[in-house]
Design an enzyme around this catalytic site. Structure first.
Site, PDB file in Angstrom:
ATOM      1  N   PRO A 267       0.100   6.587  -1.267  1.00 60.01           N
ATOM      2  CA  PRO A 267      -0.163   5.798  -2.465  1.00 60.01           C
ATOM      3  C   PRO A 267       0.685   4.901  -2.994  1.00 60.01           C
ATOM      4  CG  PRO A 267       0.110   8.169  -2.857  1.00 60.01           C
ATOM      5  CD  PRO A 267       0.425   8.014  -1.328  1.00 60.01           C
TER       6      PRO A 267
ATOM      7  N   ILE B 121      -5.887  11.554   3.808  1.00 61.55           N
ATOM      8  CA  ILE B 121      -5.607  12.228   5.299  1.00 61.55           C
ATOM      9  C   ILE B 121      -6.760  12.922   5.451  1.00 61.55           C
ATOM     10  CG2 ILE B 121      -3.898  13.714   6.132  1.00 61.55           C
ATOM     11  CD1 ILE B 121      -2.783  11.004   5.132  1.00 61.55           C
TER      12      ILE B 121
ATOM     13  N   ARG C 188     -42.907  -3.263  14.180  1.00 65.42           N
ATOM     14  CA  ARG C 188     -43.634  -4.054  12.896  1.00 65.42           C
ATOM     15  C   ARG C 188     -44.282  -5.122  13.103  1.00 65.42           C
ATOM     16  NH1 ARG C 188     -44.977  -4.597   7.755  1.00 65.42           N
ATOM     17  NH2 ARG C 188     -43.691  -6.054   6.643  1.00 65.42           N
TER      18      ARG C 188
ATOM     19  N   GLY D 242     -35.906  -5.415   7.481  1.00 62.10           N
ATOM     20  CA  GLY D 242     -36.367  -5.973   6.087  1.00 62.10           C
ATOM     21  C   GLY D 242     -36.123  -5.086   5.002  1.00 62.10           C
TER      22      GLY D 242
ATOM     23  N   GLU E 190      -7.144   3.435  11.282  1.00 61.12           N
ATOM     24  CA  GLU E 190      -5.989   3.055  12.331  1.00 61.12           C
ATOM     25  C   GLU E 190      -5.558   1.442  11.999  1.00 61.12           C
ATOM     26  OE1 GLU E 190      -6.056   5.590  12.904  1.00 61.12           O
ATOM     27  OE2 GLU E 190      -7.300   6.411  14.459  1.00 61.12           O
TER      28      GLU E 190
HETATM   29  C1  LIG Z   1     -11.914   7.444   5.052  1.00 57.92           C
HETATM   30  C2  LIG Z   1     -10.314   7.182   5.532  1.00 57.92           C
HETATM   31  C3  LIG Z   1      -9.830   7.998   6.166  1.00 57.92           C
HETATM   32  C4  LIG Z   1      -8.389   7.928   6.538  1.00 57.92           C
HETATM   33  N1  LIG Z   1      -7.793   8.936   7.447  1.00 57.92           N
HETATM   34  C5  LIG Z   1      -6.471   8.390   7.450  1.00 57.92           C
HETATM   35  C6  LIG Z   1      -5.559   9.600   8.127  1.00 57.92           C
HETATM   36  O1  LIG Z   1      -6.131  10.686   8.487  1.00 57.92           O
HETATM   37  N2  LIG Z   1      -4.413   9.602   8.282  1.00 57.92           N
HETATM   38  C7  LIG Z   1      -3.437   8.562   7.488  1.00 57.92           C
HETATM   39  O2  LIG Z   1      -2.546   8.561   7.458  1.00 57.92           O
HETATM   40  N3  LIG Z   1      -4.491   7.312   6.922  1.00 57.92           N
HETATM   41  C8  LIG Z   1      -5.660   7.541   6.895  1.00 57.92           C
HETATM   42  N4  LIG Z   1      -6.443   6.574   6.045  1.00 57.92           N
HETATM   43  C9  LIG Z   1      -5.684   5.522   5.789  1.00 57.92           C
HETATM   44  C10 LIG Z   1      -6.108   4.317   6.366  1.00 57.92           C
HETATM   45  O3  LIG Z   1      -5.328   4.290   7.625  1.00 57.92           O
HETATM   46  C11 LIG Z   1      -5.398   3.017   5.521  1.00 57.92           C
HETATM   47  O4  LIG Z   1      -6.368   3.090   4.097  1.00 57.92           O
HETATM   48  C12 LIG Z   1      -5.490   1.777   6.034  1.00 57.92           C
HETATM   49  O5  LIG Z   1      -4.631   1.701   7.104  1.00 57.92           O
HETATM   50  C13 LIG Z   1      -5.008   0.677   5.122  1.00 57.92           C
HETATM   51  O6  LIG Z   1      -3.771   1.118   4.402  1.00 57.92           O
HETATM   52  P1  LIG Z   1      -3.790   1.143   2.706  1.00 57.92           P
HETATM   53  O7  LIG Z   1      -4.912   2.013   2.429  1.00 57.92           O
HETATM   54  O8  LIG Z   1      -2.442   1.610   2.378  1.00 57.92           O
HETATM   55  O9  LIG Z   1      -3.970  -0.316   2.327  1.00 57.92           O
HETATM   56  P2  LIG Z   1      -2.544  -1.452   1.735  1.00 57.92           P
HETATM   57  O10 LIG Z   1      -1.799  -1.102   2.849  1.00 57.92           O
HETATM   58  O11 LIG Z   1      -2.523  -1.147   0.402  1.00 57.92           O
HETATM   59  O12 LIG Z   1      -3.457  -2.532   2.139  1.00 57.92           O
HETATM   60  C14 LIG Z   1      -4.518  -3.356   1.240  1.00 57.92           C
HETATM   61  C15 LIG Z   1      -4.823  -4.750   1.739  1.00 57.92           C
HETATM   62  O13 LIG Z   1      -3.746  -5.555   1.854  1.00 57.92           O
HETATM   63  C16 LIG Z   1      -3.460  -5.768   3.223  1.00 57.92           C
HETATM   64  N5  LIG Z   1      -2.022  -5.865   3.548  1.00 57.92           N
HETATM   65  C17 LIG Z   1      -1.239  -4.865   3.203  1.00 57.92           C
HETATM   66  N6  LIG Z   1       0.166  -4.921   3.654  1.00 57.92           N
HETATM   67  C18 LIG Z   1      -0.020  -6.034   4.735  1.00 57.92           C
HETATM   68  C19 LIG Z   1       0.957  -6.930   5.234  1.00 57.92           C
HETATM   69  N7  LIG Z   1       2.265  -6.449   5.377  1.00 57.92           N
HETATM   70  N8  LIG Z   1       0.403  -7.956   5.663  1.00 57.92           N
HETATM   71  C20 LIG Z   1      -0.852  -8.296   5.765  1.00 57.92           C
HETATM   72  N9  LIG Z   1      -1.630  -7.806   4.984  1.00 57.92           N
HETATM   73  C21 LIG Z   1      -1.355  -6.446   4.316  1.00 57.92           C
HETATM   74  C22 LIG Z   1      -4.255  -4.841   3.931  1.00 57.92           C
HETATM   75  O14 LIG Z   1      -4.754  -5.572   5.458  1.00 57.92           O
HETATM   76  C23 LIG Z   1      -5.445  -4.756   3.257  1.00 57.92           C
HETATM   77  O15 LIG Z   1      -6.356  -5.536   3.114  1.00 57.92           O
HETATM   78  C24 LIG Z   1      -7.755   6.561   6.126  1.00 57.92           C
HETATM   79  C25 LIG Z   1      -8.356   6.046   5.108  1.00 57.92           C
HETATM   80  C26 LIG Z   1      -9.872   6.130   4.959  1.00 57.92           C
HETATM   81  C27 LIG Z   1     -10.490   5.101   4.226  1.00 57.92           C
END
Ligand SMILES: Cc1cc2nc3c(=O)[nH]c(=O)nc-3n(C[C@H](O)[C@H](O)[C@H](O)COP(=O)(O)OP(=O)(O)OC[C@H]3O[C@@H](n4cnc5c(N)ncnc54)[C@H](O)[C@@H]3O)c2cc1C
Length: 406
Positions: free
Chosen positions: A150, A178, A289, A360, A384
């Site tokens: 976070p 996670i 439909r 629809g 990912e």
């Molecule tokens: C339902 C769910 C399950 C998940 N499960 C897992 C899990 O099991 N383990 C785990 O570790 N994570 C998990 N995640 C996390 C997920 O992999 C991340 O949410 C995702 O990779 C984006 O990272 P963030 O949320 O920190 O977004 P941020 O990094 O805050 O990104 C926010 C936005 O800014 C952009 N951005 C950020 N940094 C850059 C950069 N350097 N260059 C360009 N653009 C950028 C991103 O593309 C995005 O559009 C999960 C997420 C969800 C929603």
């Protein structure tokens, strides 16, 4: 699971082979029999649970876990010598796609459980594998993957630290989102073991649930893939023995890149399954439909939607097959994996959009499964790594000389 962003730092290369090639695959006849059985079980036993899970926003593990165990779904990628089914990547992908047609919370559970155990298989010591995998293969234990934070960005920016103290590491930090945090017995925690060493200072450490100082808190429910649990992990002076490091200290980044690489192809297979199901339902609806005296499928506008949906599905199938083929030969596929993931999320986005249009107004209601498939598919943007990361990885590889035609 999350993204890593330092691929630009990797040396340029043509073909990179993986160090630990797990050459497991079922003989073709045995595989076809297994596939038929598990497909039947998915539709017979799991699909009927959709309404209950969507209504309660909860996967009833007391019902679902024994069903998954019986069908072998907890050990799909685990070799037989550890009590798993022993599928190759190519053999696993159609099964994951099939799971992606039914309720998404179940798919998330199956994906993360199998993907994390596959990552462990590639990176952990034989001793650790012997200790954990037999129980993981039976669903008595489960491994989750903790990278996203976070308070920091993903990859080199992570803030969680593990400091060596005698025979232990002391871990401090915070992870969130996670998956499977409600059921996991073990968490792969990505952390900095040496903040001054750059990429070589990142390690992966296995932390047992219940270790003092380790707190798991559920996060709010998600838009789709209902019932999947994605918790926050707080680690305050969590002490783990030094032998819980996965592989060697400083190898965490490489290990995680490898895990995420194949896991991105897994997400593309998820996009494929959801797109295939949306297409099947749309095709049937277009025949059924009737407006102005004719089925809507006879109208050119609807035919265009169907043809475009089919084109996306066909292209995605081919990409995934190529990437998985290379992976099963022991090759690293950094650009291919990111392109599969990127095209997959765009393809399933287009397909579910068009599916909604074909249905629809009634498609926007819970009368049809399109509404659920549309919501479930949106997770494919994030798992990912989001699209921007996939673009950075693929373009970074090309710019540093990666020859994907080799
Ligand atoms: C339902 C769910 C399950 C998940 N499960 C897992 C899990 O099991 N383990 C785990 O570790 N994570 C998990 N995640 C996390 C997920 O992999 C991340 O949410 C995702 O990779 C984006 O990272 P963030 O949320 O920190 O977004 P941020 O990094 O805050 O990104 C926010 C936005 O800014 C952009 N951005 C950020 N940094 C850059 C950069 N350097 N260059 C360009 N653009 C950028 C991103 O593309 C995005 O559009 C999960 C997420 C969800 C929603």
């Amino acid at each position: 699971m999350p993204a890593l962003t330092n691929v630009m730092d990797q040396p340029s290369n043509t073909v990179v082979m993986r160090k630990n090639i797990e050459e497991s695959a079922l003989p073709e006849k045995e595989y076809q029999e297994f596939k038929t059985q598990i497909f039947e079980a998915i539709w017979r036993d799991l699909d009927p649970l959709e309404e209950e899970i969507e209504n309660n926003e909860h996967v009833p593990h007391e019902i679902v876990d024994p069903l998954l165990r019986n069908m072998g779904a907890f050990g799909l990628l685990i070799p037989k010598r550890y009590g798993g089914i022993g599928l190759s990547t190519r053999q696993y992908l159609p099964i994951l796609s099939e799971f992606s047609k039914i309720q998404g919370g179940i798919r998330v559970l199956v994906h993360v459980h199998n993907s994390a155990s596959h990552g462990l298989l590639e990176a952990a010591s034989e001793e650790m594998l012997q200790e954990i995998l037999p129980d993981v293969a039976q669903g008595r234990k489960s491994v989750a993957f903790g990278l996203t934070e976070p308070d920091h960005g993903t990859g080199m920016d992570i803030g969680t630290t593990a400091v060596r103290d005698g025979d232990d590491y002391v871990i401090n930090g915070r992870k969130w989102l996670i998956t499977n945090s409600d059921i996991a017995s073990h968490f792969i925690i990505i952390c900095k073991t040496d903040s001054s060493a750059g990429a070589a200072g990142i390690s992966a450490i296995l932390v047992d649930r219940g270790t003092p100082g380790f707190t798991i808190t559920p996060l709010p429910e998600t838009m789709g893939c209902k019932g999947g649990e994605h918790g926050q992990l707080d680690l305050v002076n969590v002490r783990v023995p030094a032998n819980r490091i996965i592989g060697k200290e400083g190898q965490g980044l490489t290990q995680m890149e490898e895990l995420l690489e194949i896991s991105r192809v897994f997400i593309a297979a998820t996009s494929l399954g959801t797109a295939e199901r949306s297409f099947e339902l749309s095709l049937a609806f277009a025949k059924r439909r009737v407006t102005f005296g004719k089925p809507i499928g006879s109208r050119q506008a609807i035919q265009r939607y169907l043809a475009e949906m089919g084109t996306d599905i066909y292209a995605l199938r081919g990409m995934i097959d190529d990437a998985a083929n290379k992976w099963d030969q022991g090759r690293r596929i950094p650009a291919e994996a990111s392109m599969c993931k990127l095209f997959g999320l765009e393809a399933v986005g287009r397909v579910t959009d068009r599916a909604l249009l074909i249905h629809g107004g009634i498609g926007y209601t819970r009368a049809h499964r399109i509404e659920r498939l549309y919501r479930d598919a949106r997770l494919n943007w994030l798992e990912e790594g989001p699209p921007t990361i996939q673009i950075a990885v693929a373009a970074g590889k090309f710019l540093s000389g990666y020859d994907w035609n080799a």
